[in-house]
Scaffold this active site. Sequence first.
Site, PDB file in Angstrom:
ATOM      1  N   HIS A 105      43.875  29.009  48.423  1.00  0.00           N
ATOM      2  CA  HIS A 105      43.467  27.736  47.834  1.00  0.00           C
ATOM      3  C   HIS A 105      42.621  26.954  48.840  1.00  0.00           C
ATOM      4  O   HIS A 105      42.429  27.396  49.980  1.00  0.00           O
ATOM      5  CB  HIS A 105      44.715  26.960  47.420  1.00  0.00           C
ATOM      6  N   ARG A 164      38.867  30.499  49.402  1.00  0.00           N
ATOM      7  CA  ARG A 164      39.396  29.784  48.242  1.00  0.00           C
ATOM      8  C   ARG A 164      39.034  30.561  46.979  1.00  0.00           C
ATOM      9  O   ARG A 164      38.029  31.271  46.928  1.00  0.00           O
ATOM     10  CB  ARG A 164      38.815  28.380  48.165  1.00  0.00           C
ATOM     11  N   HIS A 165      39.842  30.413  45.942  1.00  0.00           N
ATOM     12  CA  HIS A 165      39.589  31.090  44.663  1.00  0.00           C
ATOM     13  C   HIS A 165      38.302  30.574  44.013  1.00  0.00           C
ATOM     14  O   HIS A 165      37.723  29.561  44.425  1.00  0.00           O
ATOM     15  CB  HIS A 165      40.764  30.878  43.711  1.00  0.00           C
TER      16      HIS A 165
END
Length: 623
Positions: free
Chosen positions: A550, A365-366
């Site tokens: 994400h 995930r970012h």
Amino acid sequence: MAVAETQLYAKVSNKHRNKSTSSLLESLLTKGFPAHIAQKALAATGQKTIEDAAKWLHSHCNDPSLDDPIPQEYALYLCPTGSLHNYLQEFWKESKRQCGKNRAHEIFPHITLCDFFTCEDQKVELLYEALKRVGESFSQCFPPFISLSLHSSTSYLGFFVGDSHANILKEFATAFSAEASALADCHVKPCQKQVHLTLAHKFYPHHQKTLEQLAKSINPGEACQWVAALYSRDMRFVHYQTLRAVFQYKPQNIDELMINAGDFLYVDPTQQSDVSEGWVIGTSHRTGCRGFLPENYTERANESDTWVKHREYAFVPASRFFTQTENEPNVKLNGEVHNPIMSRSVANILSVQNTTLRRGLLVMRHGERVDQVFGKSWLQQCLTADGKYHRADLNFPSFLPKRRDSMKHFEYDPPLSCCGIFQSRLTGEALLDQEVAVSYVYSSPALRCIQTAQNILEGLKLDQKVKIRVEPGLFEWTKWEASRLIPNFMTVTELTEASYKIDTSYRGNFPLSSLVPSETYEEYVSRSSTVIKQIVTSCPSKGVILIVGHGSSLASFTRPLIGLPARESSNFAQVVRKIPSLGMCFCEELKEENKWQMVNPPVKTLTHGANAAFNWRNGILDD
């Protein structure tokens, strides 16, 4: 108090109690502790030393259950030591790394002789005497070697004990049951089923072949000294999850729990529905106190990590002896011991396997996005009257990349915060420390994902060697977009001009124009499955494929790759909500079996606390 717990208290309190005359108890009584509490402390610490019991009493001074008459539960296990134990520990470690945790990892390697039973605190010493007597009576007939044969099914892998040896073990268990009943008034149920040593239990069926291959490296004929060991656990928390505190937490409110790094905590999954997101309510094993604590300050522990080893009888061909736990350093409770004296054949087999597991997929995930900290109106806080950007807080980015259309498009395509940039760089440096060889990098078109990928590459010192492939098909479930529209992402040209290392020759597997606003869950799952398989097919070289996406990406891209169905849409959002910034999953390819499996990521995720906004006037100047 729960009804079942009330009945348990009543059942225990009706039993007749006799005073113990042990020297340990006498020492505690002279210090002024009541007899029933002193006996409870001794039972909870294995009756080893006066120091252990006194420390337990000090830690539990605020334990609301200190006066409650609930005893410990006890079990008798036959545990291997020596070379066979080393083989089994290496299997525990490697099977967890390659296939993830299964039910067997909750407990150390053992053969169950007598399952859990209760014993009153003041009669525990009589259990020790029962074990000693039965051990001595069986010492001459106990087999120097126990016949073990490997058995496998879709949910179980383990060694079955040969019939003749199994009969001796059953006789031993029955004799202990009778002796414990006569001496300590305990109802002990000896093992009468198939006698076995479990290697893996309740695992995914597609892991069966890998586990079988690992089990073949265990030589059941290796030298082994068997010990009959008596363990105890707190019967109140049998069906709870056991967590381990990774960080210290000091309570901010009266209903919160003080925890130290290394503390074990009991959490009842059925009591968490009304707890605020990110928090759990649990009971400390160290103190007995109960309260709320932040979930991300903990990690899952093994069920047996909180068990106490009391006494053991070691079966030795030439002689026999009865010991306490401190005399046997080789038997650990957590199943994670790395023994350097590993058999050369085991090391060779594992090294051969590892050389074939060269291609990996790291889905991440970012980092922390700016609107996650400052809300959806973050951009209004940073724009001057003439539309220029200014930094309203040190956690806002120092500048925004240039784009040809309106800056207002950043509202639905936000950048990372400064902390998010730091998180990403730190993760890249951690991957570098672990010598993770990243060969390809794919990113969602969202700016926060591209910035995360860029900073990870910089941390890896690969920003001049590996370029980012922007893949629209990696974008999150479009139903979750607040605008109900596909965000207006920065173009590849704009990203390149902003100094992001973009692969301008790459053409996505899923065109941006094909992204559908408010797509159904089935459409999102289908898109994710198709794109990840296309990416893997187009990256044949050995090395790690890094996917920066994400929170929804972790499950959506890994499950189809390892052959698992998509999660139910009803609980998908709940799972995704718990994934932190830079949360990651890692898959390895088993090329000889033409499949992928999920294993532990090469680095741990980053945990940190909140830091609220501060106005120096409030509380400093103002009254």
